[in-house]
Design a protein around this motif. Structure first.
Motif, PDB file in Angstrom:
ATOM      1  N   ILE A   9       0.831  -1.209   0.000  1.00 40.12           N
ATOM      2  CA  ILE A   9       0.000   0.000   0.000  1.00 40.12           C
ATOM      3  C   ILE A   9       0.863   1.254   0.000  1.00 40.12           C
ATOM      4  CG2 ILE A   9      -1.756   1.288   1.311  1.00 40.12           C
ATOM      5  CD1 ILE A   9      -2.346  -1.550   2.675  1.00 40.12           C
ATOM      6  N   LYS A 117       8.081   9.477  -0.319  1.00 42.96           N
ATOM      7  CA  LYS A 117       8.763   9.700  -1.582  1.00 42.96           C
ATOM      8  C   LYS A 117       8.916  11.192  -1.842  1.00 42.96           C
ATOM      9  CE  LYS A 117       7.950   8.311  -6.375  1.00 42.96           C
ATOM     10  NZ  LYS A 117       7.060   7.502  -7.209  1.00 42.96           N
ATOM     11  N   SER A 158       3.601   8.544  -0.065  1.00 44.25           N
ATOM     12  CA  SER A 158       4.471   7.547   0.575  1.00 44.25           C
ATOM     13  C   SER A 158       4.976   6.549  -0.457  1.00 44.25           C
ATOM     14  CB  SER A 158       3.717   6.789   1.676  1.00 44.25           C
ATOM     15  OG  SER A 158       3.029   5.674   1.128  1.00 44.25           O
ATOM     16  N   VAL A 200      -3.315   0.246  -3.796  1.00 42.51           N
ATOM     17  CA  VAL A 200      -3.273  -1.083  -3.184  1.00 42.51           C
ATOM     18  C   VAL A 200      -2.951  -2.149  -4.214  1.00 42.51           C
ATOM     19  CG1 VAL A 200      -4.616  -2.807  -1.912  1.00 42.51           C
ATOM     20  CG2 VAL A 200      -5.038  -0.375  -1.507  1.00 42.51           C
TER      21      VAL A 200
HETATM   22  P1  ADP Z   1       2.630   7.634 -10.497  1.00 42.52           P
HETATM   23  O1  ADP Z   1       3.893   8.221 -10.928  1.00 42.52           O
HETATM   24  O2  ADP Z   1       1.949   6.779 -11.484  1.00 42.52           O
HETATM   25  O3  ADP Z   1       1.700   8.596  -9.797  1.00 42.52           O
HETATM   26  P2  ADP Z   1       3.920   6.862  -8.135  1.00 42.52           P
HETATM   27  O4  ADP Z   1       5.161   6.062  -8.285  1.00 42.52           O
HETATM   28  O5  ADP Z   1       4.021   8.300  -7.846  1.00 42.52           O
HETATM   29  O6  ADP Z   1       3.029   6.600  -9.378  1.00 42.52           O
HETATM   30  O7  ADP Z   1       3.073   6.191  -7.001  1.00 42.52           O
HETATM   31  C1  ADP Z   1       1.862   6.697  -6.593  1.00 42.52           C
HETATM   32  C2  ADP Z   1       1.506   5.996  -5.314  1.00 42.52           C
HETATM   33  O8  ADP Z   1       1.297   4.604  -5.565  1.00 42.52           O
HETATM   34  C3  ADP Z   1       2.589   6.059  -4.279  1.00 42.52           C
HETATM   35  O9  ADP Z   1       2.003   6.283  -3.011  1.00 42.52           O
HETATM   36  C4  ADP Z   1       3.238   4.695  -4.336  1.00 42.52           C
HETATM   37  O10 ADP Z   1       3.758   4.311  -3.076  1.00 42.52           O
HETATM   38  C5  ADP Z   1       2.077   3.812  -4.695  1.00 42.52           C
HETATM   39  N1  ADP Z   1       2.459   2.590  -5.405  1.00 42.52           N
HETATM   40  C6  ADP Z   1       3.323   2.488  -6.435  1.00 42.52           C
HETATM   41  N2  ADP Z   1       3.398   1.207  -6.849  1.00 42.52           N
HETATM   42  C7  ADP Z   1       2.564   0.484  -6.072  1.00 42.52           C
HETATM   43  C8  ADP Z   1       2.179  -0.896  -6.006  1.00 42.52           C
HETATM   44  N3  ADP Z   1       2.657  -1.800  -6.839  1.00 42.52           N
HETATM   45  N4  ADP Z   1       1.295  -1.254  -5.060  1.00 42.52           N
HETATM   46  C9  ADP Z   1       0.772  -0.358  -4.218  1.00 42.52           C
HETATM   47  N5  ADP Z   1       1.082   0.946  -4.235  1.00 42.52           N
HETATM   48  C10 ADP Z   1       1.963   1.370  -5.150  1.00 42.52           C
END
Ligand code: ADP
Ligand code: ZN
Ligand code: MG
Length: 478
Positions: A9, A117, A158, A200
């Motif tokens: 998550i 992050k 996060s 998730v």
């Molecule tokens: P994007 O660039 O597509 O917005 P991010 O890397 O910024 O994606 O991630 C967005 C959110 O999704 C963050 O909170 C990250 O921790 C979460 N996240 C990324 N990959 C996964 C995953 N496989 N499962 C659950 N949460 C994820």
């Protein structure tokens, strides 16, 4: 949950910054005003209007970043996030894309590090109010309120380090507590000043895979975040076990059914065509500026928690409860400053005080309780003037009336009897009244000591000092 799997998550929180005015104009951000009364050319997106960054918003963002153990960028940089929606008059949102103001932070939840992050600044959109007589699906027409347009937000993202719904709840609780504590965000969930989306996915336990994730929106309490994540994990496990495929999509949580349902799929997702905001030039963020903000940060709840446990011998759970609430922290710090016995004070604070506050839905400073009450109560306990049971009674009365401890003790007749001669009279009387029990006791039925103790408490209406009483029983029964 099926124990073959574990949840993965990541949380995205939008925290509204506690400024006076909007992020790029001078309009007020006060909540609850008449619609469209807090607007201007800038936040209505009128052509030619130029945004100017609110220094207070920058200040608060950096403050939050420092409290969340983040690195702070050395310049401000903003980008346009393009999409169409009726609550977004410019057709783009000013946000931060590749250079967030804060990055690489973390929070510690139960000894586990949850990495943060990034935390970036952005403007809020307006609000659609769906109105008119409801037809089959929703309302007949919608109204737009632009008061919220341009309200400063910090989006805190996060890493996917959270592995259960409960951990997600704890992370959010801690994050909200910190932001409230440092006065960056009021954390008011009902007014939308602290909102959360959850990403998730699931994986086999022990694997490090990051599988296809689903984003859940529309959760408006920590409880609904927890329920939504739990139900989504269950759904993904079922899909997996029936050899189905989990699609990357955005789902909405429905409070009524306790289930999530699809809002849009990845294919329908926007391509935001980010590009640098040409109307806001990058500004250098100096070390001096950052240090100034650093110096203004209070000792954080997590540090206080450690202090209470390590230096004042509080149980971790007790320290946790105190440090969850700013007013409790202030009160307890005051207790420590005044050198009131912290263990006794925390027992009074955590038991009867919090019970009273919860029951009456009050905050500490809405009651008449003062630090002097604690001082006098602890004094009275230490000198054995009153028992702990009596202290609780006095405390309840003090919270309600604000009357002094001495007055309450007198008016309720709670003074403990510690005087040896007085108590001895009671003991001798009882021995005379129950000769057969006394004889049985002396011939070895030591259980009967409890009988004498009980009778003595009855006779003194619970006011006998237990230590003195014990000593007297030792001396006289045998
Ligand atoms: P994007 O660039 O597509 O917005 P991010 O890397 O910024 O994606 O991630 C967005 C959110 O999704 C963050 O909170 C990250 O921790 C979460 N996240 C990324 N990959 C996964 C995953 N496989 N499962 C659950 N949460 C994820
Ligand atoms: Zn404005
Ligand atoms: Mg993102």
């Amino acid at each position: 949950m099926n124990n073959k799997y574990e949840a993965v998550i990541g949380l995205e929180v939008h925290a509204q910054l506690k400024t006076q005015t909007k992020i790029f104009c001078n309009c007020s951000i006060a909540f609850g005003s008449e619609p469209n009364t807090q607007v201007c050319a800038v936040c209505l997106g009128l052509p030619g209007a130029l945004p100017v960054l609110n220094k207070m918003a920058l200040n608060l963002a950096i403050k939050a970043g420092l409290a969340l153990n983040c690195s702070i960028a050395n310049t401000t940089k903003f980008d346009r996030k393009n999409y169409f929606y009726p609550d977004l008059p410019k057709g783009y949102q000013i946000s931060q894309f590749d250079k967030p103001i804060c990055y690489n932070g973390h929070l510690v939840i139960d000894d586990k590090k949850i990495r943060i992050k990034r935390a970036h600044l952005e403007e809020d959109a307006g609000k659609l109010v769906h109105a008119g007589a409801a037809r089959l699906h929703g309302s007949q027409y919608s109204l737009v309120d632009f008061n919220r347009s341009g309200v400063p937000l910090l989006e805190i993202v996060s890493e996917p380090d959270i592995n259960s719904a409960e951990e997600a709840r704890k992370y959010l609780t801690e994050l909200r507590n910190i932001l409230r504590y440092i006065d960056v965000c009021d954390g008011n969930l009902e007014e939308g000043s602290f909102r959360c989306d959850a990403n998730v996915s699931i994986r086999l336990k022990g694997s490090q895979d990051l599988n296809t994730r689903v984003e859940i929106k529309n959760m408006n309490s920590f409880k609904s975040v927890k329920n939504a994540i739990e139900s989504e994990i269950e759904r993904q496990i079922e899909v997996n076990q029936s050899a189905g495929k989990i699609n990357q999509e955005t789902r909405l949580y429905d409070e009524a059914t306790g289930k999530t349902h699809v809002m849009r799929s990845k294919e329908e997702a926007n391509d935001y065509r980010y590009f640098p905001e040409p109307d806001l030039v990058p500004n250098e963020i100096s070390h001096a500026f950052i240090n100034e903000i650093k110096a203004s940060l209070p000792v954080l709840p997590v540090q206080l928690r450690q202090k209470y446990v390590n230096e004042f011998n509080l149980a971790y759970d007790d320290a946790y409860v105190i440090t969850e609430d700013k007013q409790l922290i202030e009160f307890f710090e005051n207790i420590l400053d005044q050198k009131i016995n912290p263990k006794m004070a925390s027992n009074l604070l955590l038991g009867p005080t919090i019970a009273y506050l919860k029951e009456n839905k009050l905050e500490l400073n809405q009651t008449k309780l003062k630090i002097d009450h604690f001082k006098d109560l602890v004094d009275s306990l230490e000198s054995a003037k009153i028992s702990f049971t009596a202290a609780k009674q006095v405390l309840n009365k003090a919270i309600e009336t604000g009357d002094s401890v001495n007055n309450i003790v007198d008016s309720l007749g709670l003074s403990q009897i510690s005087d040896i001669d007085t108590l001895k009279k009671y003991v001798l009387e009882l021995m005379e009244k129950y000769p057969s029990q006394l004889q049985e006791y002396r011939s070895g039925k030591t259980k009967l000591r409890g009988f004498f103790q009980g009778e003595l408490m009855k006779a003194t209406k619970g006011k006998a000092n237990p230590q003195v009483l014990n000593k007297l029983l030792d001396e006289n029964l045998n």
